[in-house]
Structure formats: structure tokens, C-alpha cells
Motif scaffolding. Structure first.
Motif, mmCIF file in Angstrom:
data_model
loop_
_atom_site.group_PDB
_atom_site.id
_atom_site.type_symbol
_atom_site.label_atom_id
_atom_site.label_comp_id
_atom_site.label_asym_id
_atom_site.label_seq_id
_atom_site.Cartn_x
_atom_site.Cartn_y
_atom_site.Cartn_z
ATOM 1 N N PRO A 75 -0.812 8.849 -1.715
ATOM 2 C CA PRO A 75 -2.147 8.395 -2.098
ATOM 3 C C PRO A 75 -3.049 9.498 -2.629
ATOM 4 O O PRO A 75 -2.994 10.638 -2.194
ATOM 5 C CB PRO A 75 -2.714 7.823 -0.803
ATOM 6 C CG PRO A 75 -1.921 8.426 0.281
ATOM 7 C CD PRO A 75 -0.588 8.778 -0.279
ATOM 8 N N SER A 76 -3.877 9.081 -3.577
ATOM 9 C CA SER A 76 -4.919 9.968 -4.082
ATOM 10 C C SER A 76 -6.091 9.921 -3.106
ATOM 11 O O SER A 76 -6.081 9.163 -2.134
ATOM 12 C CB SER A 76 -5.357 9.515 -5.478
ATOM 13 O OG SER A 76 -5.842 8.198 -5.409
ATOM 14 N N MET A 128 0.827 -1.212 0.000
ATOM 15 C CA MET A 128 0.000 0.000 0.000
ATOM 16 C C MET A 128 0.863 1.265 0.000
ATOM 17 O O MET A 128 0.455 2.294 -0.511
ATOM 18 C CB MET A 128 -0.902 0.035 1.242
ATOM 19 C CG MET A 128 -2.076 -0.914 1.192
ATOM 20 S SD MET A 128 -3.019 -0.882 2.739
ATOM 21 C CE MET A 128 -3.562 0.812 2.818
ATOM 22 N N TYR A 129 2.041 1.176 0.567
ATOM 23 C CA TYR A 129 2.855 2.364 0.781
ATOM 24 C C TYR A 129 3.965 2.546 -0.242
ATOM 25 O O TYR A 129 4.382 3.666 -0.493
ATOM 26 C CB TYR A 129 3.481 2.322 2.181
ATOM 27 C CG TYR A 129 2.493 2.649 3.269
ATOM 28 C CD1 TYR A 129 2.538 3.857 3.931
ATOM 29 C CD2 TYR A 129 1.500 1.747 3.625
ATOM 30 C CE1 TYR A 129 1.627 4.164 4.921
ATOM 31 C CE2 TYR A 129 0.587 2.040 4.616
ATOM 32 C CZ TYR A 129 0.651 3.245 5.265
ATOM 33 O OH TYR A 129 -0.257 3.556 6.243
ATOM 34 N N LYS A 163 6.093 1.608 -4.009
ATOM 35 C CA LYS A 163 6.054 1.079 -5.365
ATOM 36 C C LYS A 163 7.487 1.077 -5.881
ATOM 37 O O LYS A 163 8.340 1.829 -5.405
ATOM 38 C CB LYS A 163 5.142 1.914 -6.274
ATOM 39 C CG LYS A 163 5.536 3.374 -6.438
ATOM 40 C CD LYS A 163 4.524 4.089 -7.309
ATOM 41 C CE LYS A 163 4.902 5.548 -7.493
ATOM 42 N NZ LYS A 163 3.985 6.239 -8.371
ATOM 43 N N ARG A 181 4.127 5.558 -2.444
ATOM 44 C CA ARG A 181 2.871 6.008 -3.028
ATOM 45 C C ARG A 181 2.337 7.171 -2.209
ATOM 46 O O ARG A 181 2.101 7.036 -1.012
ATOM 47 C CB ARG A 181 1.852 4.870 -3.024
ATOM 48 C CG ARG A 181 2.213 3.746 -3.971
ATOM 49 C CD ARG A 181 1.173 2.639 -4.002
ATOM 50 N NE ARG A 181 -0.090 3.168 -4.484
ATOM 51 C CZ ARG A 181 -1.207 3.170 -3.763
ATOM 52 N NH1 ARG A 181 -1.235 2.703 -2.551
ATOM 53 N NH2 ARG A 181 -2.318 3.646 -4.277
ATOM 54 N N LEU A 237 -9.036 5.337 2.960
ATOM 55 C CA LEU A 237 -8.665 4.043 3.524
ATOM 56 C C LEU A 237 -7.552 4.212 4.555
ATOM 57 O O LEU A 237 -7.610 3.661 5.649
ATOM 58 C CB LEU A 237 -8.228 3.086 2.420
ATOM 59 C CG LEU A 237 -7.684 1.738 2.893
ATOM 60 C CD1 LEU A 237 -8.739 0.965 3.671
ATOM 61 C CD2 LEU A 237 -7.178 0.931 1.712
ATOM 62 N N ARG A 238 -6.557 4.998 4.229
ATOM 63 C CA ARG A 238 -5.446 5.201 5.161
ATOM 64 C C ARG A 238 -5.898 5.944 6.420
ATOM 65 O O ARG A 238 -5.396 5.696 7.503
ATOM 66 C CB ARG A 238 -4.298 5.939 4.492
ATOM 67 C CG ARG A 238 -3.575 5.055 3.514
ATOM 68 C CD ARG A 238 -2.122 5.394 3.458
ATOM 69 N NE ARG A 238 -1.522 4.926 2.240
ATOM 70 C CZ ARG A 238 -0.353 5.329 1.802
ATOM 71 N NH1 ARG A 238 0.318 6.232 2.459
ATOM 72 N NH2 ARG A 238 0.139 4.835 0.700
ATOM 73 N N PRO A 257 -9.240 8.592 -2.855
ATOM 74 C CA PRO A 257 -9.868 7.370 -2.341
ATOM 75 C C PRO A 257 -8.941 6.594 -1.396
ATOM 76 O O PRO A 257 -9.367 6.088 -0.368
ATOM 77 C CB PRO A 257 -10.196 6.555 -3.582
ATOM 78 C CG PRO A 257 -10.172 7.518 -4.704
ATOM 79 C CD PRO A 257 -9.225 8.613 -4.317
ATOM 80 N N ASP A 258 -7.666 6.508 -1.744
ATOM 81 C CA ASP A 258 -6.708 5.808 -0.883
ATOM 82 C C ASP A 258 -6.499 6.550 0.435
ATOM 83 O O ASP A 258 -6.233 5.937 1.461
ATOM 84 C CB ASP A 258 -5.361 5.647 -1.585
ATOM 85 C CG ASP A 258 -5.387 4.595 -2.673
ATOM 86 O OD1 ASP A 258 -6.317 3.773 -2.682
ATOM 87 O OD2 ASP A 258 -4.463 4.594 -3.511
ATOM 88 N N GLN A 259 -6.611 7.868 0.400
ATOM 89 C CA GLN A 259 -6.458 8.642 1.629
ATOM 90 C C GLN A 259 -7.536 8.260 2.642
ATOM 91 O O GLN A 259 -7.261 8.162 3.840
ATOM 92 C CB GLN A 259 -6.525 10.144 1.341
ATOM 93 C CG GLN A 259 -5.307 10.682 0.646
ATOM 94 C CD GLN A 259 -5.395 12.177 0.375
ATOM 95 O OE1 GLN A 259 -6.233 12.870 0.939
ATOM 96 N NE2 GLN A 259 -4.539 12.661 -0.500
#
Length: 183
Positions: free
Chosen positions: A40-41, A26-27, A29, A38, A47-48, A43-45
Motif C-alpha cells: 500500500p501507498s 484490499m490485499y 491484485k 498490494r 486505513l490499514r 493513504p492506504d497505509q
């Protein structure tokens, strides 16, 4: 002695039931072998932010007790966390809840959303620390190159048999950083 510490997985545990390998994916790449994290954009923000809820990030009590005792003897302690801007409120709540601001001379957070290894490397160069503790070996390998006089402690329970750079030491408990040193 000037000592720096990361926050997550040093003083604050990771979310339960989520394996470390999934967190790593997740973190981070990889781009042609280069270390990249990463950022995050939106949507991922979300989740985080959920996995950074205080109830999902338990304190590492032994490490916090160690920090409190160390801070009584050493006023040159620094917190260097690569948490991004979107986690600023969660981070402030953790700092307040665990009174981290009372133990550190200064605290640095990556609220400008830089690549974590670049952010930490710049802070480490500026502070000229004697020691730094983190749980991210890829990051430590990166910063160890530019900070050859700093001893880096990799806090992990992993079984790792490959040779480490000469200024990186694997430890299983935070108390090991004071072994044979007068801190």
C-alpha cells in the motif's frame, strides 16, 4: 518437529464487520493470473493501520491456548508473518501483549516490504519446516510448489470442494495439526 505459523487469522482475528472478500481485495491484485499483493501507498497505509488497531484485531483465544500448550512440548515453533514495515509498531505491540515471543523459537516479519508469497517462500526454504499453517490459500499453493516435503495446513471455515495440492491440508481448527502426530 519444526512448525511455522502465520499471525493474522491464526492467532489474531480479522477486523469485525468487514467481510473476508473485501479484505482479500484490499490485499491482493491479479496480474495475468500471477499472484501479487498490494504494497500500500501512504493513504492506504493509514486505513490499514486503523484496521490493525488492537481493539479491531481480537486474539483468537483457543488458538493462543493451543500455542502455549504446544510450545511447552515443542521448542521448534516459528512465526512467519508478511506484515509490512508500516505495521511494525502495531505488530510489536501485539507480540508483547500476547507474549508471542515466549512461544516461538524465532519470529520473521516482512519489514522489508517484499511480496508476501516471496518473503514466506524464502523463509520456508531456509527453515525447512515440517509443517506450516496459514489462512491464505493462494499463498499456500505458491509456496507448496517449492517446498514439497513440507505439509501445509490451510486454516479456514470455507467450504472448498476443489482438489488441493497433495501437501496442502484444509483444517477448520488449529488443533487438527497435531492429529495423528507426536508433537
Amino acid at each position: 518437529m519444526r512448525i511455522g505459523f502465520d499471525l493474522d487469522n491464526i492467532f489474531i482475528g480479522g477486523p469485525p464487520l468487514i467481510p473476508h472478500t473485501i479484505i482479500e481485495r484490499m490485499y491482493k491484485k491479479r496480474d495475468h493470473g500471477e499472484l501479487l499483493y498490494r504494497i500500500p501507498s501512504y493513504p492506504d497505509q493509514l486505513l490499514r493501520q486503523i484496521i490493525h488497531l488492537p481493539m479491531l484485531r481480537p486474539p483468537m483465544k483457543k488458538n493462543l491456548v493451543f500455542l502455549e500448550a504446544l510450545a511447552k512440548k515443542n521448542k521448534n515453533l516459528y512465526l512467519i508473518s508478511s506484515r509490512y514495515k508500516f505495521l511494525e509498531k502495531r505488530t510489536a505491540a501485539l507480540v508483547k501483549k500476547h507474549k508471542l515471543d515466549t512461544h516461538f523459537h524465532q519470529m520473521f516479519f516482512n519489514f522489508a516490504n517484499e511480496q508476501p508469497h516471496l518473503f514466506k517462500n524464502a523463509i520456508l526454504k531456509e527453515l525447512k519446516l515440517d509443517s506450516y499453517v496459514d489462512d491464505d490459500l493462494s499463498l499456500l499453493k505458491y509456496v507448496a510448489k517449492d517446498n514439497p516435503t513440507t505439509t501445509f495446513f490451510w486454516l479456514t471455515s470455507a467450504n472448498y470442494s476443489q482438489p488441493l495440492p497433495k501437501n496442502i491440508v484444509q483444517i477448520r481448527a488449529l488443533t487438527e495439526i497435531t492429529k495423528d502426530k507426536k508433537l
